[in-house]
Design an enzyme around this catalytic site. Structure first.
Site, PDB file in Angstrom:
ATOM      1  N   SER A  69       0.831  -1.199   0.000  1.00  0.00           N
ATOM      2  CA  SER A  69       0.000   0.000   0.000  1.00  0.00           C
ATOM      3  C   SER A  69       0.875   1.263   0.000  1.00  0.00           C
ATOM      4  CB  SER A  69      -0.963  -0.046   1.184  1.00  0.00           C
ATOM      5  OG  SER A  69      -1.972   0.926   1.068  1.00  0.00           O
ATOM      6  N   ASP A  94     -10.001  -3.896  -4.974  1.00  0.00           N
ATOM      7  CA  ASP A  94      -9.130  -2.910  -4.337  1.00  0.00           C
ATOM      8  C   ASP A  94      -9.192  -1.629  -5.147  1.00  0.00           C
ATOM      9  OD1 ASP A  94      -7.128  -1.425  -3.149  1.00  0.00           O
ATOM     10  OD2 ASP A  94      -5.483  -2.687  -3.881  1.00  0.00           O
ATOM     11  N   HIS A 144      -7.961  -5.100  -0.737  1.00  0.00           N
ATOM     12  CA  HIS A 144      -6.826  -4.329  -0.254  1.00  0.00           C
ATOM     13  C   HIS A 144      -6.458  -4.712   1.184  1.00  0.00           C
ATOM     14  CE1 HIS A 144      -4.035  -0.968  -0.545  1.00  0.00           C
ATOM     15  NE2 HIS A 144      -4.302  -0.725   0.728  1.00  0.00           N
TER      16      HIS A 144
END
Length: 424
Positions: A203, A367, A397
């Protein structure tokens, strides 16, 4: 004649009934395909998501409404939840030696397998995610510990400073300082071959890892990184109307996954925008109103693969909403112009991607950040960088934070570790 329930039985029945009622009230139907590879996964996510929503999402959005309190609660609640995921057993403590240290002024945590000498002679450096504002080595302890144990490899986890207390580029420089220290001392202090170091980030950590790999390649820094692994990376703040963003608005709004508004808000905090102003500008950024029209041609060139995504990644034929009207805002444009095209801030904006290390990019179908990972992998391959892309069709995610609970996440982690060991 039936006997009345005992006091214990009555309390138990009432508790079960209350829990069921709460889950029923909190229930939101998840889209078909999400975690559907395994029936158990689907059940677990159906149970976990309402808990996440009740414990973190609702309080952060409806109780702790000021931006500062919102960040405080998000850090606190997700930190507590992380402690329930993948608890460490006493036996595991004997398998991995965990050490906290400070390298060039930056806190790090290292994981060294105890029972067998490091069979790879290499190391993994991990940069955690959390929108640059949340997360810590402690929150990722279960994941990094498993990586060290399963790969029998030295792992470093970097505890860089967070936004909004620390803003770009200082967070990035923290990571670089720690990496520089390790590469300079890896052989003498840790018996690690400095040419066998792989950088991993998830991320926002994927953003930092990408930027660092690019910066090292641009400078011709030695030793070169052996490889990079980017796990559902956050790579840009120039287009928040890509297919994966628009799908989220249509099908995932209100579900406690990483959402477009949070991406915009936390990314602006990383850029140094004050808390209240960032909150105010979120609706503008979601329409791309923060981007001056003069830059749109450049964006179209660097993100050209968007047109292919529009036709090939359609979420099981779900109709994706068309792009909505851009709400121009000169204040947002002036505040963000300096950073959103800086490749150190938005790594996908770097034009020359040659000479980067061999790459593995992981994306997840459900995501909001899926498309930028797909685009970056295509650009790497077009630049001649050996690149492997894995898009998990049932994934979401940050799923690796549930690597002990979700089969799809555990499979993903195994795939990542297998690829890393192949590089060593």
């Amino acid at each position: 004649m039936t006997q009345p329930l005992s006091k214990f039985g009555s309390i138990t029945f009432a508790t079960i009934l209350l829990a069921f009622s709460i889950l029923l009230v909190l229930h939101k139907p998840l889209p078909p395909g999400l975690c559907e590879k395994s029936t158990v996964d689907r059940v677990v996510i159906h149970l976990f998501e309402p808990i996440l929503r009740a414990f973190y999402y609702y309080p952060a959005n409806y109780i702790f409404t000021t931006p500062a309190n919102q960040i405080w609660w998000t850090r606190y609640s997700l930190g507590l939840l992380a402690k329930t995921m993948g608890p460490v057993t006493l036996f595991e403590r004997h398998l991995v030696r965990v050490t906290d240290a400070t390298w060039n002024g930056v806190h790090v945590r290292t994981y060294e397998p105890r029972l067998v000498e490091n069979s790879t002679d290499g190391a993994v450096i991990f940069i955690h995610g959390g929108g640059f504002a949340i997360g810590s080595v402690a929150m990722y302890d279960s994941l990094t510990r498993r990586m060290a144990k399963s790969m029998n490899t030295f792992v470093v986890s970097i505890d860089y400073r967070l936004s909004p207390e620390t803003v770009f580029p200082e967070n990035l420089l923290d990571c670089e300082k720690a990496i520089d220290y390790f590469l300079e001392n890896s052989l003498e202090k840790f018996k690690i071959d400095p040419k066998k170091v792989i950088l991993v980030g998830d991320s926002a950590g994927g953003n930092l890892a990408t930027a660092i790999a690019q910066r090292r390649a641009e400078k011709g820094a030695e030793p070169k990184l052996l490889a990079q692994v980017l796990l559902y990376p956050l790579l840009q703040l120039v287009d928040l109307q890509m297919t994966s963003y628009r799908y989220f608005h249509k099908r995932l709004t209100g579900i406690a996954f990483v959402d477009p508004a949070s991406v915009a808000f936390y990314y602006m905090l990383y850029a140094g925008i004050p808390l209240e102003k960032a909150k105010e500008l979120v609706p503008i950024v979601l329409t791309n109103g923060h981007v001056k029209p003069d830059y749109r041609e450049k964006i179209d060139k660097l993100l050209t693969y968007r047109t292919t995504i529009e036709s090939t990644h359609t979420y099981n034929t779900t109709k994706i909403p068309k792009r909505w009207e851009i709400v121009e805002n000169s204040e947002a444009q002036n505040l963000l112009e300096k950073v959103i095209f800086d490749p150190n801030f938005s790594p996908i904006m770097r034009e020359n991607l040659e000479n980067l290390p061999k790459s593995l990019i992981v994306t997840c179908e459900y995501d909001v950040l899926r498309d930028e990972g797909l685009i970056y992998s295509e650009r790497l391959m077009a630049s001649g960088v050996p690149t492997k892309l894995i898009n998990y069709k049932n994934g979401y995610h940050a799923m690796l934070n549930m690597h002990n609970e979700i089969t799809e996440a555990s499979t993903c982690l195994d795939d990542v570790m297998h690829w890393i060991l192949e590089q060593f």
